[in-house]
Scaffold this active site. Structure first.
Site, PDB file in Angstrom:
ATOM      1  N   SER A 199      -3.051  -7.750   2.782  1.00  0.00           N
ATOM      2  CA  SER A 199      -3.310  -7.658   4.224  1.00  0.00           C
ATOM      3  C   SER A 199      -3.778  -9.009   4.757  1.00  0.00           C
ATOM      4  O   SER A 199      -3.410  -9.405   5.864  1.00  0.00           O
ATOM      5  CB  SER A 199      -4.379  -6.594   4.504  1.00  0.00           C
ATOM      6  OG  SER A 199      -3.913  -5.325   4.115  1.00  0.00           O
TER       7      SER A 199
ATOM      8  N   ARG B  19      -1.519  -5.695  -8.607  1.00  0.00           N
ATOM      9  CA  ARG B  19      -0.425  -6.618  -8.290  1.00  0.00           C
ATOM     10  C   ARG B  19      -0.210  -7.635  -9.400  1.00  0.00           C
ATOM     11  O   ARG B  19       0.914  -7.991  -9.724  1.00  0.00           O
ATOM     12  CB  ARG B  19      -0.737  -7.366  -6.981  1.00  0.00           C
ATOM     13  CG  ARG B  19      -0.623  -6.503  -5.762  1.00  0.00           C
ATOM     14  CD  ARG B  19      -1.222  -7.171  -4.556  1.00  0.00           C
ATOM     15  NE  ARG B  19      -2.658  -7.338  -4.715  1.00  0.00           N
ATOM     16  CZ  ARG B  19      -3.492  -7.619  -3.736  1.00  0.00           C
ATOM     17  NH1 ARG B  19      -3.030  -7.800  -2.525  1.00  0.00           N
ATOM     18  NH2 ARG B  19      -4.776  -7.729  -3.960  1.00  0.00           N
TER      19      ARG B  19
ATOM     20  N   LYS C  51     -16.841  -6.566   6.237  1.00  0.00           N
ATOM     21  CA  LYS C  51     -15.603  -7.348   6.090  1.00  0.00           C
ATOM     22  C   LYS C  51     -15.035  -7.770   7.445  1.00  0.00           C
ATOM     23  O   LYS C  51     -14.009  -8.438   7.497  1.00  0.00           O
ATOM     24  CB  LYS C  51     -14.546  -6.515   5.342  1.00  0.00           C
ATOM     25  CG  LYS C  51     -14.562  -6.706   3.829  1.00  0.00           C
ATOM     26  CD  LYS C  51     -13.225  -6.244   3.230  1.00  0.00           C
ATOM     27  CE  LYS C  51     -13.081  -6.609   1.767  1.00  0.00           C
ATOM     28  NZ  LYS C  51     -11.778  -6.141   1.225  1.00  0.00           N
TER      29      LYS C  51
ATOM     30  N   HIS D 275       0.842  -1.210   0.000  1.00  0.00           N
ATOM     31  CA  HIS D 275       0.000   0.000   0.000  1.00  0.00           C
ATOM     32  C   HIS D 275       0.872   1.252   0.000  1.00  0.00           C
ATOM     33  O   HIS D 275       0.607   2.212  -0.724  1.00  0.00           O
ATOM     34  CB  HIS D 275      -0.878   0.061   1.258  1.00  0.00           C
ATOM     35  CG  HIS D 275      -1.920  -1.005   1.369  1.00  0.00           C
ATOM     36  ND1 HIS D 275      -2.078  -1.760   2.507  1.00  0.00           N
ATOM     37  CD2 HIS D 275      -2.873  -1.425   0.504  1.00  0.00           C
ATOM     38  CE1 HIS D 275      -3.086  -2.609   2.343  1.00  0.00           C
ATOM     39  NE2 HIS D 275      -3.585  -2.430   1.128  1.00  0.00           N
TER      40      HIS D 275
HETATM   41  O1  PNS Z   1      -8.588  -2.612   0.017  1.00  0.00           O
HETATM   42  P1  PNS Z   1      -9.791  -3.095  -0.726  1.00  0.00           P
HETATM   43  O2  PNS Z   1     -10.719  -3.838   0.204  1.00  0.00           O
HETATM   44  O3  PNS Z   1      -9.428  -3.888  -1.947  1.00  0.00           O
HETATM   45  O4  PNS Z   1     -10.546  -1.780  -1.236  1.00  0.00           O
HETATM   46  C1  PNS Z   1     -11.769  -1.854  -1.927  1.00  0.00           C
HETATM   47  C2  PNS Z   1     -12.476  -0.496  -1.967  1.00  0.00           C
HETATM   48  C3  PNS Z   1     -12.576   0.119  -0.586  1.00  0.00           C
HETATM   49  C4  PNS Z   1     -11.700   0.430  -2.849  1.00  0.00           C
HETATM   50  C5  PNS Z   1     -13.867  -0.737  -2.589  1.00  0.00           C
HETATM   51  O5  PNS Z   1     -14.491  -1.784  -1.918  1.00  0.00           O
HETATM   52  C6  PNS Z   1     -14.766   0.503  -2.520  1.00  0.00           C
HETATM   53  O6  PNS Z   1     -14.562   1.468  -3.211  1.00  0.00           O
HETATM   54  N1  PNS Z   1     -15.785   0.422  -1.642  1.00  0.00           N
HETATM   55  C7  PNS Z   1     -16.697   1.507  -1.392  1.00  0.00           C
HETATM   56  C8  PNS Z   1     -18.131   1.120  -1.806  1.00  0.00           C
HETATM   57  C9  PNS Z   1     -18.327   1.346  -3.283  1.00  0.00           C
HETATM   58  O7  PNS Z   1     -18.161   2.431  -3.802  1.00  0.00           O
HETATM   59  N2  PNS Z   1     -18.699   0.251  -3.972  1.00  0.00           N
HETATM   60  C10 PNS Z   1     -18.933   0.249  -5.394  1.00  0.00           C
HETATM   61  C11 PNS Z   1     -17.628   0.125  -6.151  1.00  0.00           C
HETATM   62  S1  PNS Z   1     -17.929   0.113  -7.880  1.00  0.00           S
END
Ligand code: PNS
Length: 162
Positions: free
Chosen positions: A128, A91, A42, A18
């Site tokens: 993570s 990644r 989560k 990150h």
């Molecule tokens: O670290 P992560 O869990 O891979 O991050 C994912 C994240 C937080 C970027 C994604 O889940 C997100 O944007 N969530 C917010 C809710 C949202 O906007 N959902 C629709 C995405 S198209």
């Protein structure tokens, strides 16, 4: 004001992977907001406040980076913060499917653009979840996360007796 970007994620906890993406975003944009998703579904190991605190400590040397948290849709958060670009790390091809879907959905909903950064090869296997699993079973994650994150992980996992 200059050009801003948001680096969103769960960050449970922040890893060197990150931090690679955040520092490179900070080198390419005038201002970067690291946005921690609260995401109770989560069931994160660390609370939102703890995840934000660890990130703040980890990016304290980056003057143009701010750490914040959000719930709900990323597009709504980005609109509130008046940021038009998301920066995400990729990644491997395994990240691509879901990241492409999210990028396309976000752009369809609000025009929010996503810029993908290729993760440095040295961190390409980090996540993570894997870090937590290794620490849970007594493995050493020195050099993969900041030292204070490793300590907090060991303390938390010892405390919950997992
Ligand atoms: O670290 P992560 O869990 O891979 O991050 C994912 C994240 C937080 C970027 C994604 O889940 C997100 O944007 N969530 C917010 C809710 C949202 O906007 N959902 C629709 C995405 S198209």
């Amino acid at each position: 004001m200059g050009l801003g970007a948001v680096c969103p994620g769960t960050f449970d906890p922040v890893t060197n992977g990150h931090l690679d993406i955040i520092s490179r975003a900070a080198g390419s944009f005038d201002a970067v907001v690291v946005a921690v998703l609260e995401n109770p579904s989560k069931e994160p190991l660390f609370s939102t406040e703890e995840r934000v605190a660890m990130l703040k400590e980890a990016v304290s040397d980056l003057a143009n980076v701010e750490v914040d948290s959000f719930s709900g849709l990323l597009v709504d958060y980005a609109a509130r913060r008046e940021v038009r670009i998301v920066v995400k790390g990729l990644r491997a091809v395994t990240d691509f499917d879901v990241e492409l879907q999210m990028a396309q959905m976000n752009r369809t909903m609000s025009g929010l653009e996503t810029f993908f950064v290729a993760t440095s090869p040295q961190w390409s296997y980090l996540s993570s979840s894997l870090i937590k699993e290794v620490v849970r079973f007594g493995g050493d994650v020195s050099g993969l996360v900041p030292a204070f994150v490793r300590e907090r992980l060991e303390d938390r996992l010892a405390a919950i007796g997992d």
